[in-house]
Design a protein around this motif. Structure first.
Motif, PDB file in Angstrom:
ATOM      1  N   ALA A   1       0.916  -1.265   0.108  1.00  0.00           N
ATOM      2  CA  ALA A   1      -0.053  -0.096  -0.022  1.00  0.00           C
ATOM      3  C   ALA A   1       1.030   1.323   0.022  1.00  0.00           C
ATOM      4  CB  ALA A   1      -1.068  -0.085   1.258  1.00  0.00           C
ATOM      5  N   GLU A   2       2.060   1.285   0.667  1.00  0.00           N
ATOM      6  CA  GLU A   2       2.609   2.313   0.888  1.00  0.00           C
ATOM      7  C   GLU A   2       3.199   2.589  -0.521  1.00  0.00           C
ATOM      8  OE1 GLU A   2       6.779   4.136   3.085  1.00  0.00           O
ATOM      9  OE2 GLU A   2       5.954   2.063   3.645  1.00  0.00           O
ATOM     10  N   LYS A   3       3.722   1.779  -1.282  1.00  0.00           N
ATOM     11  CA  LYS A   3       4.354   1.945  -2.497  1.00  0.00           C
ATOM     12  C   LYS A   3       3.417   2.468  -3.507  1.00  0.00           C
ATOM     13  CE  LYS A   3       8.127  -1.056  -1.572  1.00  0.00           C
ATOM     14  NZ  LYS A   3       8.998  -2.530  -1.639  1.00  0.00           N
ATOM     15  N   VAL A   4       2.214   1.932  -3.428  1.00  0.00           N
ATOM     16  CA  VAL A   4       1.154   2.403  -4.287  1.00  0.00           C
ATOM     17  C   VAL A   4       0.821   3.616  -4.143  1.00  0.00           C
ATOM     18  CG1 VAL A   4      -1.165   1.894  -4.857  1.00  0.00           C
ATOM     19  CG2 VAL A   4       0.225  -0.162  -4.817  1.00  0.00           C
ATOM     20  N   GLY A   5       0.805   4.099  -2.912  1.00  0.00           N
ATOM     21  CA  GLY A   5       0.623   5.566  -2.370  1.00  0.00           C
ATOM     22  C   GLY A   5       1.287   6.314  -3.070  1.00  0.00           C
ATOM     23  N   ARG A   6       2.732   6.062  -3.258  1.00  0.00           N
ATOM     24  CA  ARG A   6       3.668   6.966  -3.844  1.00  0.00           C
ATOM     25  C   ARG A   6       3.398   6.814  -5.400  1.00  0.00           C
ATOM     26  NH1 ARG A   6       7.926   3.536  -1.050  1.00  0.00           N
ATOM     27  NH2 ARG A   6       8.242   4.695   1.044  1.00  0.00           N
TER      28      ARG A   6
ATOM     29  N   ARG B   1      -4.688   5.549   2.612  1.00  0.00           N
ATOM     30  CA  ARG B   1      -5.621   6.642   3.121  1.00  0.00           C
ATOM     31  C   ARG B   1      -5.391   7.929   2.446  1.00  0.00           C
ATOM     32  NH1 ARG B   1      -7.108   5.342   9.398  1.00  0.00           N
ATOM     33  NH2 ARG B   1      -8.205   3.040   8.924  1.00  0.00           N
ATOM     34  N   SER B   2      -4.416   8.469   2.948  1.00  0.00           N
ATOM     35  CA  SER B   2      -3.820  10.075   2.189  1.00  0.00           C
ATOM     36  C   SER B   2      -4.147   9.873   0.605  1.00  0.00           C
ATOM     37  CB  SER B   2      -2.525  10.263   3.005  1.00  0.00           C
ATOM     38  OG  SER B   2      -1.359   9.445   2.538  1.00  0.00           O
TER      39      SER B   2
ATOM     40  N   TYR C   1     -13.232  13.204   8.969  1.00  0.00           N
ATOM     41  CA  TYR C   1     -12.393  14.252   8.748  1.00  0.00           C
ATOM     42  C   TYR C   1     -11.997  14.545   7.343  1.00  0.00           C
ATOM     43  CZ  TYR C   1     -12.200  13.033  13.653  1.00  0.00           C
ATOM     44  OH  TYR C   1     -12.533  13.228  15.178  1.00  0.00           O
ATOM     45  N   ALA C   2     -12.680  13.737   6.406  1.00  0.00           N
ATOM     46  CA  ALA C   2     -12.214  13.934   5.254  1.00  0.00           C
ATOM     47  C   ALA C   2     -13.078  14.734   4.326  1.00  0.00           C
ATOM     48  CB  ALA C   2     -12.452  12.284   4.416  1.00  0.00           C
ATOM     49  N   ILE C   3     -12.982  16.166   4.881  1.00  0.00           N
ATOM     50  CA  ILE C   3     -13.660  17.134   4.236  1.00  0.00           C
ATOM     51  C   ILE C   3     -13.482  17.508   2.953  1.00  0.00           C
ATOM     52  CG2 ILE C   3     -12.557  19.121   5.427  1.00  0.00           C
ATOM     53  CD1 ILE C   3     -16.383  19.003   4.408  1.00  0.00           C
ATOM     54  N   LYS C   4     -11.920  17.555   2.606  1.00  0.00           N
ATOM     55  CA  LYS C   4     -11.370  18.054   1.559  1.00  0.00           C
ATOM     56  C   LYS C   4     -11.645  17.169   0.240  1.00  0.00           C
ATOM     57  CE  LYS C   4      -7.476  20.327   3.121  1.00  0.00           C
ATOM     58  NZ  LYS C   4      -6.009  20.386   3.106  1.00  0.00           N
ATOM     59  N   PRO C   5     -11.664  16.037  -0.023  1.00  0.00           N
ATOM     60  CA  PRO C   5     -11.987  15.368  -1.125  1.00  0.00           C
ATOM     61  C   PRO C   5     -13.498  15.242  -1.302  1.00  0.00           C
ATOM     62  CG  PRO C   5     -11.501  13.642   0.711  1.00  0.00           C
ATOM     63  CD  PRO C   5     -11.103  14.824   1.221  1.00  0.00           C
ATOM     64  N   PHE C   6     -14.428  15.222  -0.249  1.00  0.00           N
ATOM     65  CA  PHE C   6     -15.848  15.365  -0.394  1.00  0.00           C
ATOM     66  C   PHE C   6     -16.291  16.711  -0.805  1.00  0.00           C
ATOM     67  CE2 PHE C   6     -15.903  11.402   1.986  1.00  0.00           C
ATOM     68  CZ  PHE C   6     -17.345  11.050   2.019  1.00  0.00           C
ATOM     69  N   SER C   7     -15.603  17.806  -0.511  1.00  0.00           N
ATOM     70  CA  SER C   7     -15.835  19.091  -1.063  1.00  0.00           C
ATOM     71  C   SER C   7     -15.431  19.362  -2.371  1.00  0.00           C
ATOM     72  CB  SER C   7     -15.041  20.248  -0.139  1.00  0.00           C
ATOM     73  OG  SER C   7     -15.478  20.102   1.246  1.00  0.00           O
ATOM     74  N   ALA C   8     -14.263  18.618  -2.725  1.00  0.00           N
ATOM     75  CA  ALA C   8     -13.874  18.455  -4.002  1.00  0.00           C
ATOM     76  C   ALA C   8     -14.813  17.895  -5.064  1.00  0.00           C
ATOM     77  CB  ALA C   8     -12.536  17.981  -4.257  1.00  0.00           C
ATOM     78  N   VAL C   9     -15.422  16.958  -4.644  1.00  0.00           N
ATOM     79  CA  VAL C   9     -16.376  16.270  -5.506  1.00  0.00           C
ATOM     80  C   VAL C   9     -17.792  17.018  -5.830  1.00  0.00           C
ATOM     81  CG1 VAL C   9     -17.672  14.268  -6.022  1.00  0.00           C
ATOM     82  CG2 VAL C   9     -15.476  13.933  -5.095  1.00  0.00           C
ATOM     83  N   VAL C  10     -18.208  17.685  -4.627  1.00  0.00           N
ATOM     84  CA  VAL C  10     -19.337  18.499  -4.762  1.00  0.00           C
ATOM     85  C   VAL C  10     -19.121  19.579  -5.559  1.00  0.00           C
ATOM     86  CG1 VAL C  10     -20.942  20.248  -3.453  1.00  0.00           C
ATOM     87  CG2 VAL C  10     -20.227  17.893  -2.371  1.00  0.00           C
TER      88      VAL C  10
END
Length: 573
Positions: A300-305, A335-336, A369-378
C-alpha cells in the motif's frame, strides 16, 4: 593457500563444508598458522554482514535475499545424546580444522561417497596487500599491481574482498574484470555475484559506478543467465532509481526475460519510481500497464507513492488504474493517497464520476475528517452542471459525515443560482441555517445574481437588504451584480444610488467599477454630465480613468452640445 578435505560418512548427511563449520564452532582454536585466516574472522578487515542480513541494502528491495542456491544445507539437528557422542567420537579435545580433516579423510565419521570438496584458507598478507590497493585512488597501473601480488582467486578470498567496507567502487569493478580475464581458476557463482552487487550498491554510489556494474552484470548474465535472480536485479533497479536514472532501471526490467526471471511487484515499482523521478511519465505509464496486466501489486505504501507521482503529473486516470489493482488484490489502501487521488480526479470533467465512486472507500472514523475530497467532488459536480448529484452527496454528508461547511453549501447554492433554480437555492440556504451555519456574503451574492439574471430586481434588492443586516461589510462583487443589472435595464438612478452606497458598507469603488458605470452612462443614457462628475470623484480618490473612456466622455459631450445647438437654431428659425 589451498587445502583439500575429503569427507566420507555413512551415518550422517553432513557435508564436508558443514562438518568444517561445525568443528570450527565447537573449537574456536582453529588456526595454528600465522599466515592463514578463516573467512569469518579478521582483526584487520571487519567483514560485512552476510548479504541476506544487511538491512541497509534490502530495506526497500525485499524482506529476504535467499542464498539457498549456493549455500550448503544445515546439518541435521542432534539430540543432546547424539551431540555428546559426536563430540566424543568425532572431535578430540584440542583438535581444530586439521583434526577434523584427518578424521574425515581416514573415514572415522563414515563413508559418504567419493565426492571431494576443496575448502580454501585465506592468505592474510596477500589479502591485506590487495585491499590496500583497492582502497587507494584508481590509476592506470592497478592491473599490473594485481598481477604482482600473485593472487589465487578462490571463492572465499573473493567474497572476503567484496565484503570489505569502503572499497572504491571503480577499483572493485577493475579487480573483478581483471580476475575474469587473467585468472582461469576464477569462476563467478551466485554468491560472488550477489556479494559484488551488494558491495557496489551502497548508500554512496555514483552513476558511473552503477553503469559499470550493470554492464558487468549484464555481460555475466548473457553468458549464464541462471546466475542472476530477481532480488539482485531489484537491487540494481533500486540503486538506479535512487540516482534518478529511470531509463537505466527500465533497461534492467526489460532484461528479465533474457535472464529467465519473472518481475516481482517491487521490480515494477522501482522502474516506475526511477522513471517518475526523471520525469519520464510516458514510460512510467507503460510500466504501470504491464504491472496491472501481471496482476502484481506492490504494498500500500508504494502504491500510494505511485498514485501521488501520477496525480502530480496530471495522470489521475492512470493513478486510478494502479489504485484499483491494489483494491482488487484486497490489500489495505493508502488513506492519504486515496484522498489526493479523489481531488485529482475531480479536476477533470470526465473523471468526476470516478472520484465520486472512490468516496465509498473512505469510511469509519476517517470519513469524519475527510472534508477536502468530499468538498472537491461536490464542487466539480456543480461545475459539470450535475447540481442534483451534488445536492444528493451534500445531504448524504449531513447524515454520515463529514459535516458540510459553508463552502460545500455555497457550491450547491451557486450551482442552482446559475441554472436559474432560485427556489432550490433558497431551500439550500435554509437548510444551511437550520444546521447552525451563517450564510456569508458569497451566499447572498450568488442568490442576488440568480434573481438579477432573471430580471427579478425587487427580490434581488430584498436579499441585499438581508445581507446588509447580517454583515457590516460587503464586497465589490455584491454591488457590481446589482449595479450591472440596473444598467442593463437602463435604471441608471438606482445604479448610481447603489454605487454611492458602497462606501457605507466598507466597499471602495475601483477603477474598473467607475469605468463600467461611466461607459454605461455614455453609451446608453448619453449622460456626459454625470460621467464628468464621476471622473472628478475618481481624481479625488487618486484613481485614473483610461484614455478610451475619457475620449468617450468628450465625444458624447460634443455630440450632445451639437444636438442642443442644432435644436436651438431650428427653434429660432
Amino acid at each position: 593457500m589451498w587445502r583439500s578435505v575429503a569427507a566420507r560418512s555413512s551415518r550422517a548427511s553432513l557435508s564436508a563444508k558443514a562438518a568444517h563449520n561445525f568443528g570450527a564452532t565447537q573449537n574456536p582454536k582453529v588456526l595454528s598458522s600465522k599466515t592463514l585466516v578463516p573467512l569469518a574472522q579478521s582483526s584487520h578487515f571487519p567483514a560485512r554482514s552476510p548479504p541476506c542480513q544487511n538491512p541497509r541494502f534490502f530495506s526497500q528491495v525485499s524482506e529476504d535475499l535467499s542464498y539457498s542456491d549456493t549455500a550448503e544445507p544445515p546439518p541435521p539437528p542432534f539430540s543432546e545424546a547424539e551431540n555428546d557422542d559426536a563430540q566424543m567420537d568425532g572431535f578430540a579435545p584440542g583438535d581444530g580444522v586439521d583434526g577434523v580433516s584427518e578424521q574425515l579423510g581416514s573415514g572415522e565419521i563414515g563413508e559418504l561417497g567419493e565426492e571431494e570438496e576443496e575448502v580454501h584458507e585465506i592468505d592474510v598478507e596477500k589479502l591485506e596487500g590487495l585491499l590496500s590497493l583497492l582502497h587507494s585512488s584508481a590509476d592506470g597501473s592497478l592491473e599490473s599491481s594485481f598481477r604482482d601480488l600473485d593472487l589465487t582467486l578462490h571463492e572465499e578470498f573473493v567474497v572476503r574482498v567484496l565484503e570489505t567496507p569502503l572499497i572504491v567502487g571503480e577499483n572493485l569493478i577493475r579487480f573483478f574484470k581483471w580476475g575474469l580475464k587473467e585468472k582461469p581458476e576464477f569462476r563467478v557463482n551466485k554468491q560472488i555475484l550477489d556479494a559484488l552487487v551488494i558491495a557496489m550498491c551502497g548508500e554512496v554510489v555514483t552513476k558511473k559506478d552503477m553503469y559499470s556494474l550493470w554492464d558487468l552484470v549484464k555481460g555475466v548474465g548473457e553468458k549464464e543467465g541462471s546466475l542472476l535472480n530477481v532480488d539482485i536485479l531489484n537491487v540494481l533497479m533500486s540503486s538506479f532509481s535512487k540516482l534518478g536514472e529511470g531509463k537505466a532501471a527500465l533497461e534492467v526490467l526489460n532484461k528479465f526475460d533474457d535472464f529467465e526471471c519473472v518481475p516481482s511487484a517491487d521490480s515494477y515499482y522501482f522502474a516506475i519510481e526511477g522513471l517518475c523521478k526523471s520525469s519520464e511519465f510516458d514510460f512510467a505509464k507503460s510500466v504501470s500497464e504491464k504491472m496491472i496486466g501481471a496482476r502484481s501489486s506492490p504494498d500500500a505504501e508504494k502504491v500510494g507513492r505511485i498514485v501521488s507521482w501520477f496525480c502530480k503529473a496530471g495522470m489521475a486516470k492512470e493513478a486510478h488504474s494502479v489504485y484499483l489493482l491494489l483494491k482488487e488484490e484486497k490489500q489495505c489502501r493508502p488513506r492519504s493517497s486515496v484522498q489526493f487521488l479523489i481531488r485529482s480526479l475531480s479536476r477533470e470533467d470526465e473523471n468526476v464520476k470516478l472520484a465520486l465512486d472512490l468516496l465509498e472507500d473512505i469510511d469509519g472514523e476517517v470519513r469524519k475528517y475527510a472534508i477536502k475530497p468530499f468538498s472537491a467532488v461536490v464542487q466539480w459536480l456543480c461545475r459539470i452542471k450535475d447540481v442534483d448529484g451534488a445536492r444528493k452527496l451534500l445531504l448524504e454528508m449531513t447524515k454520515k459525515g463529514p459535516p458540510p461547511g459553508n463552502a460545500v453549501f455555497n457550491s450547491v447554492i451557486n450551482g442552482y443560482s446559475k441554472a436559474g433554480d432560485i427556489q432550490d437555492a433558497i431551500e439550500m440556504m435554509k437548510l444551511m441555517e437550520s444546521r447552525g451555519l451563517k450564510p456569508d456574503v458569497f451566499t447572498y451574492t450568488v442568490i442576488m445574481s440568480g434573481y438579477a439574471k432573471g430580471g427579478q430586481m425587487e427580490e434581488a434588492c430584498n436579499i441585499l437588504s438581508e445581507a446588509k443586516k447580517k454583515h457590516a461589510k460587503l464586497t465589490p462583487v455584491t454591488y457590481h451584480t446589482l449595479i450591472s443589472s440596473f444598467c442593463k435595464l437602463e435604471q441608471f438612478d438606482k445604479a448610481l444610488e447603489l454605487f454611492h452606497e458602497m462606501k457605507d458598507y466598507g466597499v471602495q469603488p475601483t477603477t474598473d467599477e467607475y469605468n463600467k458605470l461611466i461607459q454605461s452612462l455614455c453609451l446608453k443614457a448619453l449622460d456626459w454630465e454625470t460621467s464628468e462628475k464621476l471622473l472628478e470623484e475618481m481624481k479625488d480618490s487618486g484613481l485614473y480613468l483610461n484614455g478610451i473612456t475619457r475620449g468617450l466622455i468628450r465625444a458624447v459631450k460634443e455630440l450632445q452640445t451639437e444636438k442642443v445647438e442644432t435644436e436651438k437654431i431650428v427653434a429660432e428659425a
